[in-house]
Motif scaffolding. Structure first.
Motif, mmCIF file in Angstrom:
data_model
loop_
_atom_site.group_PDB
_atom_site.id
_atom_site.type_symbol
_atom_site.label_atom_id
_atom_site.label_comp_id
_atom_site.label_asym_id
_atom_site.label_seq_id
_atom_site.Cartn_x
_atom_site.Cartn_y
_atom_site.Cartn_z
ATOM 1 N N ASN A 7 76.335 -69.155 -102.795
ATOM 2 C CA ASN A 7 77.410 -69.866 -102.114
ATOM 3 C C ASN A 7 78.129 -68.865 -101.207
ATOM 4 O O ASN A 7 78.976 -68.095 -101.650
ATOM 5 C CB ASN A 7 78.375 -70.471 -103.128
ATOM 6 N N ASP B 231 66.255 -68.084 -107.434
ATOM 7 C CA ASP B 231 65.855 -68.998 -106.362
ATOM 8 C C ASP B 231 66.317 -70.424 -106.629
ATOM 9 O O ASP B 231 66.420 -71.239 -105.699
ATOM 10 C CB ASP B 231 64.340 -68.977 -106.178
ATOM 11 N N ASP B 232 66.560 -70.750 -107.894
ATOM 12 C CA ASP B 232 67.019 -72.093 -108.242
ATOM 13 C C ASP B 232 68.505 -72.298 -107.951
ATOM 14 O O ASP B 232 69.008 -73.424 -108.026
ATOM 15 C CB ASP B 232 66.772 -72.367 -109.734
ATOM 16 N N PHE B 233 69.200 -71.188 -107.644
ATOM 17 C CA PHE B 233 70.643 -71.238 -107.422
ATOM 18 C C PHE B 233 70.965 -70.471 -106.131
ATOM 19 O O PHE B 233 71.230 -69.269 -106.170
ATOM 20 C CB PHE B 233 71.396 -70.610 -108.605
ATOM 21 N N ILE C 28 76.266 -71.106 -119.445
ATOM 22 C CA ILE C 28 76.324 -70.852 -118.009
ATOM 23 C C ILE C 28 75.440 -69.654 -117.666
ATOM 24 O O ILE C 28 75.611 -68.579 -118.243
ATOM 25 C CB ILE C 28 77.767 -70.578 -117.546
ATOM 26 N N ASN D 54 78.152 -75.093 -110.113
ATOM 27 C CA ASN D 54 77.759 -76.236 -109.278
ATOM 28 C C ASN D 54 76.425 -76.001 -108.593
ATOM 29 O O ASN D 54 76.265 -76.266 -107.398
ATOM 30 C CB ASN D 54 78.848 -76.539 -108.243
ATOM 31 N N GLN D 55 75.473 -75.475 -109.374
ATOM 32 C CA GLN D 55 74.100 -75.242 -108.908
ATOM 33 C C GLN D 55 73.986 -74.188 -107.810
ATOM 34 O O GLN D 55 72.982 -74.119 -107.104
ATOM 35 C CB GLN D 55 73.464 -76.555 -108.426
ATOM 36 N N LYS D 56 75.013 -73.355 -107.674
ATOM 37 C CA LYS D 56 74.950 -72.250 -106.732
ATOM 38 C C LYS D 56 75.408 -70.959 -107.405
ATOM 39 O O LYS D 56 76.117 -70.995 -108.417
ATOM 40 C CB LYS D 56 75.818 -72.532 -105.498
ATOM 41 N N ARG D 57 74.990 -69.812 -106.812
ATOM 42 C CA ARG D 57 75.426 -68.512 -107.316
ATOM 43 C C ARG D 57 76.695 -68.076 -106.587
ATOM 44 O O ARG D 57 76.750 -68.112 -105.364
ATOM 45 C CB ARG D 57 74.343 -67.461 -107.102
ATOM 46 N N PHE E 154 65.545 -69.016 -116.301
ATOM 47 C CA PHE E 154 66.336 -69.232 -115.089
ATOM 48 C C PHE E 154 65.900 -68.249 -114.011
ATOM 49 O O PHE E 154 65.568 -67.105 -114.301
ATOM 50 C CB PHE E 154 67.827 -69.050 -115.367
ATOM 51 N N CYS F 52 76.612 -68.826 -112.051
ATOM 52 C CA CYS F 52 76.123 -70.083 -111.496
ATOM 53 C C CYS F 52 77.166 -71.183 -111.690
ATOM 54 O O CYS F 52 77.523 -71.526 -112.819
ATOM 55 C CB CYS F 52 74.809 -70.480 -112.161
#
Length: 219
Positions: free
Chosen positions: A13, A8-10, A152, A171-174, A5, A169
């Motif tokens: 928010n 950058d992928d997350f 998670i 809903n695909q955000k940090r 993981f 993480c």
């Protein structure tokens, strides 16, 4: 080996700010070689809005911590150390009952992983947690450590100077769920958490690894 993981992928928010519900004083927890203690100061310090460590908040932490320490209060957790040049082993126990809460296996090797192992049936985590650096995409990769709890992903972000930020993480955000900073001129630190989003012991034990692991040799 770096963690699969990557932060950058997350994306962060920014609509969600840290509203801590838990406050811990980490006494002697930075680069320690013998014993350290964790004191629970939740509800005993000024309100912390947005996660920023204001002077008023830190002064409140100091007063609350000294009150517990001078009053011979039992710590929330106690941590004892052993190990060698390549790894440090730390045993975490309940400060009141003395029961084992977790074992930490901390590496000083840049490409290796550290871990938190919980007793069977632990309420804090159903599996061993492995903390690894992320890598492969940029200059700041070495300043991020990732782990997974109950499927998670979480990231410890150390790109903010003396302050470390814990992201979860969702809903695909940090989303920021914790923050730690060195305290005073000793080997102490203060940790604040959103207790609705992260387990106290998981956050504390991974934070201890952060304060004593691969980067500790350079501090």
């Amino acid at each position: 080996m770096s963690h699969p993981f990557h932060p950058d992928d997350f994306p962060v928010n920014t609509d969600v700010v840290l509203n801590p519900t838990r406050v811990f004083f980490l006494k002697g927890c930075v680069h320690f070689k013998t014993t350290s203690q964790i004191f629970d100061l939740s509800g005993q310090t000024p309100q912390l809005n947005g996660g920023d460590f204001t002077h008023a908040f830190l002064e409140g932490v100091e007063r609350a911590a000294q009150k517990q320490i001078q009053g011979s209060a039992s710590p929330f957790l106690e941590i004892k150390s052993s190990g060698n040049m390549m790894r440090t082993l730390k045993t975490v126990t309940d400060g009141r009952s003395g029961e084992k809460v977790a074992d930490l296996n901390i590496t000083f090797i840049s490409f290796d992983s550290s871990s938190v192992r919980f007793p069977k049936g632990s309420e804090h985590c159903r599996h061993e947690i492995e903390l690894r650096p992320v890598g492969g995409r940029g200059f700041d990769d070495s300043k991020h450590e990732a782990f997974v709890r109950h499927s998670i992903p979480y990231f410890w972000d150390m790109t903010h100077g003396r302050v470390g930020i814990l992201y979860k993480c969702l809903n695909q955000k940090r989303v920021e769920v914790g923050r730690v900073a060195g305290f005073g001129f000793d080997k102490d630190a203060v940790l604040v958490l959103n207790g609705e989003e992260v387990d106290d012991v998981v956050a504390i034990t991974t934070c201890i690894i952060l304060l004593n692991g691969r980067d500790a040799m350079d501090a």
